[in-house]
Design a protein around this motif. Sequence first.
Motif, PDB file in Angstrom:
ATOM      1  N   ILE A  16       0.845  -1.196   0.000  1.00 42.98           N
ATOM      2  CA  ILE A  16       0.000   0.000   0.000  1.00 42.98           C
ATOM      3  C   ILE A  16       0.886   1.253   0.000  1.00 42.98           C
ATOM      4  CG2 ILE A  16      -1.677   1.349   1.325  1.00 42.98           C
ATOM      5  CD1 ILE A  16      -2.689  -1.452   2.400  1.00 42.98           C
ATOM      6  N   ALA A  17       1.891   1.237   0.875  1.00 41.10           N
ATOM      7  CA  ALA A  17       2.805   2.380   0.981  1.00 41.10           C
ATOM      8  C   ALA A  17       3.565   2.595  -0.324  1.00 41.10           C
ATOM      9  CB  ALA A  17       3.771   2.167   2.136  1.00 41.10           C
ATOM     10  N   GLY A  60      16.032  15.903   7.279  1.00 40.99           N
ATOM     11  CA  GLY A  60      15.040  14.850   7.091  1.00 40.99           C
ATOM     12  C   GLY A  60      13.604  15.272   7.309  1.00 40.99           C
ATOM     13  N   GLU A  61      13.340  16.576   7.334  1.00 41.00           N
ATOM     14  CA  GLU A  61      11.989  17.050   7.632  1.00 41.00           C
ATOM     15  C   GLU A  61      10.967  16.634   6.573  1.00 41.00           C
ATOM     16  OE1 GLU A  61      12.930  21.178   8.040  1.00 41.00           O
ATOM     17  OE2 GLU A  61      13.183  21.022  10.209  1.00 41.00           O
ATOM     18  N   VAL A  62      11.327  16.706   5.300  1.00 39.47           N
ATOM     19  CA  VAL A  62      10.402  16.308   4.244  1.00 39.47           C
ATOM     20  C   VAL A  62      10.176  14.793   4.307  1.00 39.47           C
ATOM     21  CG1 VAL A  62      10.014  16.234   1.744  1.00 39.47           C
ATOM     22  CG2 VAL A  62      11.038  18.273   2.781  1.00 39.47           C
ATOM     23  N   LEU A  63      11.239  14.050   4.554  1.00 39.51           N
ATOM     24  CA  LEU A  63      11.135  12.599   4.705  1.00 39.51           C
ATOM     25  C   LEU A  63      10.174  12.238   5.841  1.00 39.51           C
ATOM     26  CD1 LEU A  63      11.949   9.641   4.332  1.00 39.51           C
ATOM     27  CD2 LEU A  63      14.038  10.138   5.608  1.00 39.51           C
ATOM     28  N   GLU A  68       4.775  10.254   7.488  1.00 38.87           N
ATOM     29  CA  GLU A  68       3.486  10.404   8.168  1.00 38.87           C
ATOM     30  C   GLU A  68       2.327  10.333   7.180  1.00 38.87           C
ATOM     31  OE1 GLU A  68       2.790  10.210  11.431  1.00 38.87           O
ATOM     32  OE2 GLU A  68       4.918   9.730  11.477  1.00 38.87           O
ATOM     33  N   LEU A  69       2.471  10.981   6.028  1.00 38.58           N
ATOM     34  CA  LEU A  69       1.426  10.904   5.005  1.00 38.58           C
ATOM     35  C   LEU A  69       1.236   9.468   4.518  1.00 38.58           C
ATOM     36  CD1 LEU A  69       2.221  14.085   2.879  1.00 38.58           C
ATOM     37  CD2 LEU A  69       0.220  13.704   4.352  1.00 38.58           C
ATOM     38  N   THR A  70       2.338   8.761   4.354  1.00 40.45           N
ATOM     39  CA  THR A  70       2.270   7.374   3.901  1.00 40.45           C
ATOM     40  C   THR A  70       1.604   6.501   4.954  1.00 40.45           C
ATOM     41  OG1 THR A  70       4.281   7.727   2.593  1.00 40.45           O
ATOM     42  CG2 THR A  70       3.633   5.442   3.006  1.00 40.45           C
ATOM     43  N   ARG A  71       1.938   6.730   6.228  1.00 42.18           N
ATOM     44  CA  ARG A  71       1.286   5.974   7.310  1.00 42.18           C
ATOM     45  C   ARG A  71      -0.220   6.243   7.313  1.00 42.18           C
ATOM     46  NH1 ARG A  71       5.425   6.758  12.464  1.00 42.18           N
ATOM     47  NH2 ARG A  71       6.925   5.154  11.825  1.00 42.18           N
TER      48      ARG A  71
END
Length: 158
Positions: A16-17, A60-63, A68-71
Amino acid sequence: MEPAIDIEELEREGDIAADYIEGLLDIADFDGDIDMDVEGDRAMVSVVGATLDELIGDKGEVLEAMQELTRLAVHRTTGHRSRLMLDIGGYREGRRKALTRIGKEAVEEVKRTGEIKPLAPMSPFERKVVHDAVAAAGLHSESEGEEPNRYVVIHPVD
């Protein structure tokens, strides 16, 4: 007793991710290959490619935001909270090595001085890596402070 790890469910989370990340890469016109794995009790999704620095961001802020969006995308599909870990361009693996070294160096200082050692503020991922390094060395650590300035404090043996 800990619940058994459901590898099939973790693989489903990874699928899904991966689909979600692939959609984001297409929208943003980034090239990247996606690798999926299960490590311990979490799905791991890695994006590898040539120019992914924009997807990592400063410290790593965008990562972190993409993770979080992927979760959330996984949660929306499965109905379950995901502990999925996203890595882009090997950033997390490099940080893991550096933070393990920082943790070990701080442990040596605490052992030498016998004094409590606070470290700089870190993300939850970074704190976990340091906590693991401290525990492996036989000392105790705690997280203190409030996000985004939460940090690790290493304690000497009593």
